[in-house]
Scaffold this motif. Structure first.
Motif, mmCIF file in Angstrom:
data_model
loop_
_atom_site.group_PDB
_atom_site.id
_atom_site.type_symbol
_atom_site.label_atom_id
_atom_site.label_comp_id
_atom_site.label_asym_id
_atom_site.label_seq_id
_atom_site.Cartn_x
_atom_site.Cartn_y
_atom_site.Cartn_z
ATOM 1 N N UNK A 123 31.156 30.477 45.156
ATOM 2 C CA UNK A 123 32.230 31.104 45.933
ATOM 3 C C UNK A 123 31.833 31.269 47.394
ATOM 4 N N UNK A 124 32.837 31.240 48.247
ATOM 5 C CA UNK A 124 32.633 31.539 49.662
ATOM 6 C C UNK A 124 33.601 32.647 50.040
ATOM 7 N N UNK A 125 33.150 33.889 49.868
ATOM 8 C CA UNK A 125 34.034 35.027 50.118
ATOM 9 C C UNK A 125 33.833 35.570 51.527
ATOM 10 N N UNK A 126 34.053 34.746 52.514
ATOM 11 C CA UNK A 126 33.932 35.183 53.902
ATOM 12 C C UNK A 126 35.158 35.986 54.291
ATOM 13 N N UNK A 129 35.427 41.677 53.592
ATOM 14 C CA UNK A 129 34.878 43.040 53.665
ATOM 15 C C UNK A 129 33.606 43.199 52.842
ATOM 16 N N UNK A 130 32.865 42.130 52.668
ATOM 17 C CA UNK A 130 31.623 42.240 51.928
ATOM 18 C C UNK A 130 31.089 40.882 51.503
ATOM 19 N N UNK A 131 29.895 40.918 50.939
ATOM 20 C CA UNK A 131 29.237 39.696 50.482
ATOM 21 C C UNK A 131 28.950 39.829 48.985
ATOM 22 N N UNK A 132 29.268 38.783 48.224
ATOM 23 C CA UNK A 132 29.030 38.788 46.783
ATOM 24 C C UNK A 132 28.128 37.615 46.414
ATOM 25 N N UNK A 133 27.072 37.903 45.672
ATOM 26 C CA UNK A 133 26.182 36.848 45.204
ATOM 27 C C UNK A 133 25.712 37.168 43.801
ATOM 28 N N UNK A 134 24.676 36.481 43.351
ATOM 29 C CA UNK A 134 24.041 36.782 42.066
ATOM 30 C C UNK A 134 22.552 36.980 42.329
ATOM 31 N N UNK A 135 21.888 37.821 41.534
ATOM 32 C CA UNK A 135 20.442 37.977 41.711
ATOM 33 C C UNK A 135 19.737 36.629 41.513
ATOM 34 N N UNK A 136 18.640 36.448 42.186
ATOM 35 C CA UNK A 136 17.875 35.219 41.993
ATOM 36 C C UNK A 136 17.456 35.128 40.535
ATOM 37 N N UNK A 137 17.635 33.956 39.918
ATOM 38 C CA UNK A 137 17.341 33.863 38.497
ATOM 39 C C UNK A 137 16.634 32.563 38.136
ATOM 40 N N UNK A 266 38.761 46.870 48.097
ATOM 41 C CA UNK A 266 39.832 46.276 47.297
ATOM 42 C C UNK A 266 40.084 44.804 47.652
ATOM 43 N N UNK A 267 40.143 44.455 48.949
ATOM 44 C CA UNK A 267 40.368 43.035 49.271
ATOM 45 C C UNK A 267 39.296 42.116 48.693
ATOM 46 N N UNK A 268 38.061 42.617 48.659
ATOM 47 C CA UNK A 268 36.950 41.827 48.096
ATOM 48 C C UNK A 268 37.156 41.612 46.594
ATOM 49 N N UNK A 269 37.532 42.673 45.890
ATOM 50 C CA UNK A 269 37.742 42.567 44.446
ATOM 51 C C UNK A 269 38.918 41.655 44.119
ATOM 52 N N UNK A 270 39.990 41.771 44.901
ATOM 53 C CA UNK A 270 41.168 40.934 44.649
ATOM 54 C C UNK A 270 40.855 39.459 44.845
ATOM 55 N N UNK A 271 40.109 39.154 45.887
ATOM 56 C CA UNK A 271 39.743 37.763 46.152
ATOM 57 C C UNK A 271 38.777 37.252 45.071
ATOM 58 N N UNK A 297 27.919 46.814 51.918
ATOM 59 C CA UNK A 297 28.811 45.698 51.564
ATOM 60 C C UNK A 297 28.100 44.493 50.955
ATOM 61 N N UNK A 298 26.914 44.694 50.376
ATOM 62 C CA UNK A 298 26.204 43.596 49.704
ATOM 63 C C UNK A 298 26.238 43.856 48.204
ATOM 64 N N UNK A 299 26.917 42.961 47.482
ATOM 65 C CA UNK A 299 27.133 43.145 46.050
ATOM 66 C C UNK A 299 26.575 41.964 45.258
ATOM 67 N N UNK A 300 26.217 42.253 44.006
ATOM 68 C CA UNK A 300 25.732 41.213 43.106
ATOM 69 C C UNK A 300 26.494 41.279 41.786
ATOM 70 N N UNK A 301 26.911 40.128 41.291
ATOM 71 C CA UNK A 301 27.481 40.025 39.953
ATOM 72 C C UNK A 301 26.337 39.723 38.996
ATOM 73 N N UNK A 302 26.168 40.565 37.976
ATOM 74 C CA UNK A 302 25.041 40.370 37.075
ATOM 75 C C UNK A 302 25.475 39.902 35.687
ATOM 76 N N UNK A 303 26.778 39.988 35.382
ATOM 77 C CA UNK A 303 27.262 39.537 34.080
ATOM 78 C C UNK A 303 28.782 39.395 34.115
ATOM 79 N N UNK A 304 29.304 38.500 33.282
ATOM 80 C CA UNK A 304 30.743 38.337 33.096
ATOM 81 C C UNK A 304 30.986 38.267 31.592
ATOM 82 N N UNK A 305 31.943 39.036 31.096
ATOM 83 C CA UNK A 305 32.204 39.110 29.665
ATOM 84 C C UNK A 305 33.650 38.771 29.362
ATOM 85 N N UNK A 306 33.865 37.955 28.319
ATOM 86 C CA UNK A 306 35.226 37.633 27.898
ATOM 87 C C UNK A 306 35.758 38.705 26.953
#
Length: 338
Positions: A123-126, A129-137, A266-271, A297-306
Motif C-alpha cells: 500500500x501507498x497511503x500517502x 494523516x499517518x503512515x501504515x506498515x508492518x513490523x519487519x518479519x 479516521x481518514x487513514x482507517x477509511x483509506x 502517526x506511525x502505525x503497524x498492522x500485525x494481523x488480519x483475521x477473516x
C-alpha cells in the motif's frame, strides 16, 4: 459430507413468538458455521433484530448437497477444509445471483501470515494523516532445521525481542499461539513453519479494527507492555503469551494516556479499509493495529483475521443487519439494470 470443525445442526432458526414487523422484502441468509461461531455470532439480540427487519437465518445442512438447498439470497460461512471450499466455489459458479460471504480463495489468502500482510506492504497511503506498515518479519519454512534459526535471524539483521507466530492460520487454537523471544537461541525450541516479527513498543495498547462492508468500528484492547533495552539485555528465553485481543482485555473504558489511546485518524482507517477490501476481495475481516510508542502517526498492522468475533464489536447487531439488507438492495439494483 464430513468437514473439519464442529458443525451446527441443519435446522432452521426457531421462530420467536410475539408480534413481528417484517420489511416488505424477505431475505434468506444460509449459514455454515461451527457451533462455537454460531453461538457467538447468532446471538438472540442479533437474530431477533434481523427477523424484525425481514431477515431469516437458515442453517445449511452439511449432510445434503448444497445445490439442493435454498433458495438463498446470501450465504455466510466460516468452515475449514478443502472439501467445503470446493463445494462453496461450485455453488458460486452455478448461482452467481447469490452473495457468498466471502469467496473461499480470498479467505485462503489470510490463512498464511506472510501473504496476509503483503497487501499492507504494497500500500501507498500517502496524505492520509499517518503512515501504515508492518513490523519487519522473517519466515522460517517448515523444512528449516530449528537449530539454524539463530543464524537466520543474525543473517537477516533482526532486532530483539521477536514475536513468533505459526505461519499457517487454520482456525485451531495452536495456530493462534504467540511467543515472545528475548534471545535468538531460544527460538530453536519452536517448531517451524514460523513467522518472526520484530516487537514494536506500542504502549501496551492494540486497536482492533472491525470491517463489515464499508462500516468500520474500532475497539481498544490491552496488549503487551513496552520492553526496554535493559530488559532485553537481562532476560533470556522464549515465553508463550495469550491472545492479546481477547474480550477480557478490553481497554475502551480505561483511563489511558491520550497520546497512546487516541484512535488512528479516521481518514487513514477509511483509506486502509477500502484498499484492503479491494486487494483482499473480502467484506468481513478485522485488522490488528498498533501505534509505535512515542509517535502520533506511525502505525503497524500485525494481523488480519477473516470473520472475527463480531459479537465483541459494539452495536454489531445493527451494523450487520444494515449490511445484509444493503447487499440485497444492491443485487436488486443490478438485476433491474440488466
Amino acid at each position: 459430507m464430513r468437514l473439519n470443525g464442529e458443525i451446527s445442526s441443519g435446522e432452521e432458526e426457531e421462530k420467536q413468538t410475539g408480534t413481528t414487523t417484517f420489511s416488505s422484502q424477505k431475505v434468506v441468509v444460509g449459514y455454515a458455521l461451527t457451533s462455537k461461531k454460531k453461538k457467538s455470532f447468532l446471538q438472540p439480540s442479533f437474530t431477533g433484530l434481523a427477523r424484525n427487519r425481514g431477515i431469516n437465518f437458515v442453517a445449511i445442512d452439511l449432510n445434503k448437497p448444497l445445490l439442493e438447498q435454498g433458495p438463498f439470497d446470501i450465504i455466510l460461512h466460516k468452515l475449514s477444509g478443502e472439501e467445503w471450499c470446493e463445494i462453496i466455489e461450485d455453488y458460486r459458479q452455478k448461482h452467481p445471483e447469490v452473495t457468498v460471504l466471502d469467496p473461499p480463495d480470498a479467505i485462503q489468502h489470510l490463512h498464511n501470515r506472510q501473504s496476509m500482510l503483503q497487501d499492507v506492504v504494497d500500500l501507498n497511503l500517502s496524505d492520509c494523516h499517518g503512515k501504515v506498515g508492518v513490523p519487519r518479519q522473517l519466515v522460517i519454512p517448515k523444512e528449516k532445521d530449528p537449530s539454524s534459526i539463530p543464524y537466520e535471524i543474525t543473517k537477516a539483521g533482526m532486532k530483539l525481542p521477536l514475536v513468533a507466530k505459526p505461519l499457517v492460520v487454520d482456525g485451531t487454537a495452536k495456530s493462534h499461539e504467540l511467543f515472545l523471544a528475548y534471545d535468538e537461541f531460544s527460538l530453536s525450541e519452536l517448531e517451524p513453519p514460523l513467522v518472526l516479527q520484530e516487537f514494536v513498543n506500542h504502549g501496551g495498547l492494540l486497536f482492533k479494527i472491525y470491517i463489515v462492508g464499508e462500516t468500520i468500528k474500532v475497539v481498544k484492547r490491552f496488549s503487551l507492555p513496552n520492553i526496554s533495552k535493559h530488559e532485553v539485555s537481562k532476560v533470556a528465553g522464549v515465553f508463550r503469551f495469550p491472545r492479546v485481543s481477547c474480550a477480557a482485555a478490553s481497554a475502551d473504558d480505561a483511563d489511558l494516556d491520550p497520546n497512546i489511546a487516541e484512535h488512528p485518524p479516521r481518514p487513514l482507517l477509511e483509506r486502509l479499509a477500502r484498499e484492503l477490501r479491494h486487494r483482499l476481495g473480502l467484506c468481513l475481516f478485522n485488522i490488528d493495529m498498533i501505534r509505535e510508542y512515542g509517535t502520533k502517526d506511525v502505525f503497524y498492522v500485525i494481523d488480519i483475521n477473516y470473520f472475527p468475533g463480531y459479537g465483541k464489536m459494539p452495536d454489531y447487531e445493527h451494523v450487520f443487519t444494515d449490511f445484509l439488507l444493503s447487499l440485497v438492495q444492491s443485487n436488486c439494483k443490478k438485476k433491474l439494470a440488466t
